[in-house]
Design a protein around this motif. Sequence first.
Motif, short mmCIF file in Angstrom:
data_model
loop_
_atom_site.label_atom_id
_atom_site.label_comp_id
_atom_site.label_asym_id
_atom_site.label_seq_id
_atom_site.Cartn_x
_atom_site.Cartn_y
_atom_site.Cartn_z
N LYS A 47 0.84 -1.20 0.00
CA LYS A 47 0.00 0.00 0.00
C LYS A 47 0.87 1.26 0.00
CE LYS A 47 -3.69 2.30 2.53
NZ LYS A 47 -4.62 2.23 3.65
N LYS A 48 1.88 1.28 0.87
CA LYS A 48 2.77 2.44 0.96
C LYS A 48 3.56 2.60 -0.34
CE LYS A 48 4.78 5.81 3.13
NZ LYS A 48 4.08 7.05 3.39
N LEU A 49 4.03 1.51 -0.91
CA LEU A 49 4.77 1.56 -2.16
C LEU A 49 3.89 2.11 -3.28
CD1 LEU A 49 7.41 1.03 -3.58
CD2 LEU A 49 6.74 -1.36 -3.85
N ALA A 50 2.63 1.68 -3.33
CA ALA A 50 1.70 2.18 -4.34
C ALA A 50 1.47 3.68 -4.16
CB ALA A 50 0.37 1.43 -4.26
N GLU A 51 1.38 4.14 -2.92
CA GLU A 51 1.21 5.57 -2.65
C GLU A 51 2.41 6.36 -3.16
OE1 GLU A 51 0.56 6.01 1.54
OE2 GLU A 51 -1.39 5.01 1.48
#
Length: 46
Positions: free
Chosen positions: A4-8
Amino acid sequence: MSRKKLAEILGEIPEDGVKYHLEKLKEEGKIERVGGTRGEWKILKN
């Protein structure tokens, strides 16, 4: 770092896209998972 953080951070790739690319890199032998659910990805040298 979570998917999720990487996608953000990447911005244009959704979380499912990040998952897809991580799995593809894993299948190609470019990365491997170290540890459990809270583990990390290790980049492999060819």
